[in-house]
Design an enzyme around this catalytic site. Sequence first.
Site, mmCIF file in Angstrom:
data_model
loop_
_atom_site.group_PDB
_atom_site.id
_atom_site.type_symbol
_atom_site.label_atom_id
_atom_site.label_comp_id
_atom_site.label_asym_id
_atom_site.label_seq_id
_atom_site.Cartn_x
_atom_site.Cartn_y
_atom_site.Cartn_z
ATOM 1 C CD GLU A 1 -3.068 -0.376 0.019
ATOM 2 O OE1 GLU A 1 -3.120 -0.029 -1.180
ATOM 3 O OE2 GLU A 1 -3.629 -1.385 0.453
ATOM 4 C CG HIS A 2 -0.230 4.933 0.608
ATOM 5 N ND1 HIS A 2 -0.631 6.099 0.013
ATOM 6 C CD2 HIS A 2 -1.263 4.528 1.382
ATOM 7 C CE1 HIS A 2 -1.850 6.411 0.428
ATOM 8 N NE2 HIS A 2 -2.262 5.460 1.251
ATOM 9 C CG ASP B 1 0.292 2.983 -6.601
ATOM 10 O OD1 ASP B 1 0.557 3.774 -5.662
ATOM 11 O OD2 ASP B 1 -0.783 3.015 -7.232
ATOM 12 N N GLY C 1 -13.348 3.205 -1.441
ATOM 13 C CA GLY C 1 -11.972 2.774 -1.659
ATOM 14 C C GLY C 1 -11.867 1.463 -2.416
ATOM 15 C CB SER D 1 -13.093 6.642 -9.943
ATOM 16 O OG SER D 1 -12.017 6.282 -9.117
ATOM 17 C CG ASP E 1 -6.749 2.296 -7.485
ATOM 18 O OD1 ASP E 1 -6.106 1.489 -6.793
ATOM 19 O OD2 ASP E 1 -7.099 3.421 -7.087
ATOM 20 C CE1 TYR F 1 -2.799 7.698 -2.914
ATOM 21 C CE2 TYR F 1 -2.400 9.493 -4.460
ATOM 22 C CZ TYR F 1 -2.362 8.141 -4.151
ATOM 23 O OH TYR F 1 -1.865 7.243 -5.071
HETATM 24 C C1 GLA Z 1 -5.301 4.786 -4.057
HETATM 25 C C2 GLA Z 1 -4.568 5.153 -5.345
HETATM 26 C C3 GLA Z 1 -3.584 4.043 -5.734
HETATM 27 C C4 GLA Z 1 -2.679 3.687 -4.560
HETATM 28 C C5 GLA Z 1 -3.475 3.461 -3.292
HETATM 29 C C6 GLA Z 1 -2.624 3.256 -2.079
HETATM 30 O O1 GLA Z 1 -6.108 3.668 -4.268
HETATM 31 O O2 GLA Z 1 -5.486 5.356 -6.388
HETATM 32 O O3 GLA Z 1 -2.848 4.449 -6.853
HETATM 33 O O4 GLA Z 1 -1.700 4.672 -4.366
HETATM 34 O O5 GLA Z 1 -4.365 4.535 -3.019
HETATM 35 O O6 GLA Z 1 -1.881 2.085 -2.188
#
Ligand code: GLA
Length: 380
Positions: free
Chosen positions: A31-32, A34, A119, A123, A167, A217
Amino acid sequence: MNTDELFHQHFGADDEAFSLRSPGRVNLIGEHIDYNDGFVLPIAVPLEVHLKVRPRADRRVELYAAEFDERLSFSLDNLRHQNTWIDYVQGVARELAGASVPLHGFEGVVTSGVPVASGLSSSAAIEVAAALAFTHLAQQPMAAVDIAKLCQKAENNFVGVNCGIMDQMAVAACRADHALLLDCRDFSTRQVPFRLKNHALIVTDSAAPRTLAGSAYNERRAQCEAGLAYLQTKLPHIVSLRDVTPAELTEHGTGLDPVVRKRVQHVVDEIARTIYACEELEKENLAVFGQCMNASHESLAQLYEVSSPELDWLTDWARQQPGVLGSRLTGAGFGGCTVTLIENSGVDAFLAGLPPAYKAALNRDARCWVCTAVDGAQVL
Ligand code: GLA
């Protein structure tokens, strides 16, 4: 009413119509990272956007969104923000036009089983669905990775959300019964078997507003960039935080701003943890995988500070239930969902016990889904 019935009601005969499906996603771990050239491991979940459309003779796109009971349209020759869901479609149209894909108008119905603002990438699901519709009509099919990159650009440029690639890539490229190990540096992928026999994956929506999600974010991204810029003065070869080893961070991290240091620590640890967890998953060592999920959550809560009281409560509660191997927040955080890996024998009690306990503790109505890994988006 299902998508077919709604199409009939709003647009009549469906002679030339075609349908497509586009799922939401959850990330198992990674997570976080990418946007730091790291690795992520999402699955596509059976909560899906469905689109049924037929071509139009002119250059208009007109869609009825059942979820909002709203019919909106735009001209392909005049893309202007409407500050609503149709902007995802417009953003994709703009990027496709920029890529010289001939665009044709269409009309139809969109229904969504991906809860909005939870989440689960509703989208990205709409963007990828729109990209598939346009490219299908243009008879110019695109590879999943190109669709994902294009949809990410649409989200960055038109919608104005500075998201990474995870995503859109999950929605476009996941396969049934597999998790997608994505290397966000070179976009290479590996399909990792994820067909649970004696275990289940439960996705829980905290139903808490994600008000901070956008600004915080972007702040996290900026902190990573600041950390990278500093570390590059010590380690000139590094291109991204992906290139920093834990030992190098210990050696050179002391000069970092303390908050930035915590963010970078999460990124460096989470990248290593994701690779390790994926190897254990491939060995079907789910107990260790679950421990990695727990460790990931702790890191996101303590170091990256993107958890929330609700997400902490849900993961704490989950870990106390019989049969639970691991539980963590998934996605950007600040609300949204958790994922929990659990033995099949514990699922019924978990599903029955969680909503009333959560309601009593935090006065919110959680929703749970037992999710298998499904195929990414496709024209049916
Ligand atoms: C959101 C963003 C992704 C990623 C996640 C955290 O979903 O759209 O690109 O950064 O947060 O892992």
